[in-house]
Design a protein around this motif. Structure first.
Motif, PDB file in Angstrom:
ATOM      1  N   GLY A 191       0.741  -1.157   0.082  1.00  0.00           N
ATOM      2  CA  GLY A 191      -0.061   0.137  -0.142  1.00  0.00           C
ATOM      3  C   GLY A 191       0.786   1.324   0.019  1.00  0.00           C
ATOM      4  O   GLY A 191       0.151   2.345   0.173  1.00  0.00           O
ATOM      5  N   ILE A 203      -6.982   0.489  -2.336  1.00  0.00           N
ATOM      6  CA  ILE A 203      -8.076   0.369  -1.484  1.00  0.00           C
ATOM      7  C   ILE A 203      -9.335  -0.582  -2.115  1.00  0.00           C
ATOM      8  O   ILE A 203     -10.065  -1.411  -1.603  1.00  0.00           O
ATOM      9  CB  ILE A 203      -8.379   1.728  -1.084  1.00  0.00           C
ATOM     10  N   TYR A 207     -11.585  -3.605  -0.955  1.00  0.00           N
ATOM     11  CA  TYR A 207     -13.097  -3.349  -0.584  1.00  0.00           C
ATOM     12  C   TYR A 207     -13.975  -4.528  -1.502  1.00  0.00           C
ATOM     13  O   TYR A 207     -14.637  -5.073  -1.037  1.00  0.00           O
ATOM     14  CB  TYR A 207     -13.406  -2.001  -0.741  1.00  0.00           C
ATOM     15  N   ALA A 229      -7.945  -3.082   5.102  1.00  0.00           N
ATOM     16  CA  ALA A 229      -8.350  -2.240   4.461  1.00  0.00           C
ATOM     17  C   ALA A 229      -8.654  -0.725   5.187  1.00  0.00           C
ATOM     18  O   ALA A 229      -8.138   0.288   4.768  1.00  0.00           O
ATOM     19  CB  ALA A 229      -9.287  -2.426   3.530  1.00  0.00           C
ATOM     20  N   SER A 233      -6.320   2.335   4.598  1.00  0.00           N
ATOM     21  CA  SER A 233      -7.196   3.778   4.138  1.00  0.00           C
ATOM     22  C   SER A 233      -6.817   4.826   5.069  1.00  0.00           C
ATOM     23  O   SER A 233      -6.444   5.948   4.641  1.00  0.00           O
ATOM     24  CB  SER A 233      -8.768   3.467   4.380  1.00  0.00           C
ATOM     25  N   ASP A 238      -6.759   7.752   2.814  1.00  0.00           N
ATOM     26  CA  ASP A 238      -7.888   7.672   1.732  1.00  0.00           C
ATOM     27  C   ASP A 238      -9.447   7.750   2.369  1.00  0.00           C
ATOM     28  O   ASP A 238     -10.033   6.775   2.806  1.00  0.00           O
ATOM     29  CB  ASP A 238      -7.636   6.527   1.108  1.00  0.00           C
ATOM     30  N   GLY A 241     -12.411   5.781   0.549  1.00  0.00           N
ATOM     31  CA  GLY A 241     -12.569   4.265   0.752  1.00  0.00           C
ATOM     32  C   GLY A 241     -12.561   3.892   2.208  1.00  0.00           C
ATOM     33  O   GLY A 241     -13.348   2.929   2.481  1.00  0.00           O
ATOM     34  N   TYR A 242     -12.296   4.668   3.094  1.00  0.00           N
ATOM     35  CA  TYR A 242     -12.495   4.552   4.584  1.00  0.00           C
ATOM     36  C   TYR A 242     -13.926   4.571   4.714  1.00  0.00           C
ATOM     37  O   TYR A 242     -14.626   3.678   5.503  1.00  0.00           O
ATOM     38  CB  TYR A 242     -11.767   5.426   5.402  1.00  0.00           C
TER      39      TYR A 242
END
Length: 293
Positions: A191, A203, A207, A229, A233, A238, A241-242
């Protein structure tokens, strides 16, 4: 006399490219389409003006301020628009975009960099044709697409995995064999990406991996992937994505083990503590607020 619209397009082209990358990371597909059209018009205006000047024996407009070749901007605009249309489910319009960057060799005066960009977009056109085939349910093309990913540049891996997972989820198709082929490479990813686009891909693949496992009732795996993840995130800042991953974990937390719930709480306590770190007069001790005075 210089055309002011052309001069403006020269100054805007790099900015519009950066804006497209930003909107992709935010998943704002309508904005991407609008900006991609502006970028395509700007590079087309510049290119046509220079072709006209050359035909008239006039000095060409200096393109040294462009960060990439002219071919790159033609291709990038249509790739971005095609992706946005694909995400919105308009596969027919997305295929029209692919046709526009399948062969950019018609662009006059390309140097070595420009020729390389033409070849790159030709490869992307092939990849994104596979993508649309799978998203339209043509799962018989999956083995061929898996082979294509194996033979492609490393940057195609995560977008490829995302496509495979999206198609599998949409059509209730088992793709365990395909995921297994790429698992060693996926496990090596940490990442640490430098661009927002790469972060988005990284991400999103986690997901979708969680969603795929949830749909197949593999709850423990799905929630472990979600926790990983969520942590990434947060680390990569991010927020887009979070939000999705947090909603996913909470919605299926009834299936979480005690250890998974504890890991989730630890992560959120860490985030809250960091957020409140600079607040005046208040501190968070992990379970309650205390006065900082």
């Amino acid at each position: 006399m210089f055309n002011s619209a052309v001069l403006e397009s020269v100054s805007d082209i790099n900015l519009l490219t950066d804006m497209l990358r930003a909107e992709f990371s935010l998943e704002d597909w309508d904005a991407m389409i609008h900006i991609a059209d502006k970028l395509y018009l700007s590079i087309r205006t510049l290119y046509d003006e220079n072709q006209l000047r050359q035909a008239k024996g006039q000095p060409r407009i200096d393109t040294k301020k462009l960060k990439r070749s002219v071919a790159f901007y033609f291709g990038y605009a249509m790739v971005a628009k095609g992706i946005a249309l694909q995400k919105m489910g308009d596969y027919t319009a997305a295929r029209d975009c692919i046709e526009k960057y399948t062969e950019l060799g018609w662009i006059y005066g390309l140097d070595v960099e420009g020729q390389a960009d033409v070849a790159h977009f030709r490869m992307l056109a092939r990849a994104n044709t596979y993508v649309l085939d799978l998203l339209e349910g043509k799962m018989d093309t999956l083995p061929e697409y898996v082979q294509f990913i194996h033979q492609s540049e490393e940057e195609e891996l995560l977008p490829g995995i995302i496509t495979i997972l999206e198609a599998a989820i949409k059509y209730d198709y088992n793709v365990d064999w395909a995921l297994k082929e790429f698992q060693p490479t996926l496990d090596s990813l940490d990442g640490n990406y430098e661009t927002d686009a790469n972060i988005r891909y990284y991400i999103d693949h986690l997901y979708l991996m969680a969603l795929y496992n949830l749909k197949n009732a593999n709850y423990s795996n799905a929630l472990n992937i979600s926790l990983k993840a969520l942590g990434m995130s947060d680390k990569l800042k991010d927020d887009t994505g979070y939000k999705k991953l947090n909603a996913l974990f909470v919605s299926f937390s009834v299936h979480a083990t005690k250890d998974q719930l504890e890991a989730y709480n630890v992560l959120n306590n860490k985030i809250l503590g960091r957020v409140l770190k600079d607040e005046k007069g208040i501190m968070y001790d992990g379970s309650s607020f205390v006065s900082a005075r």
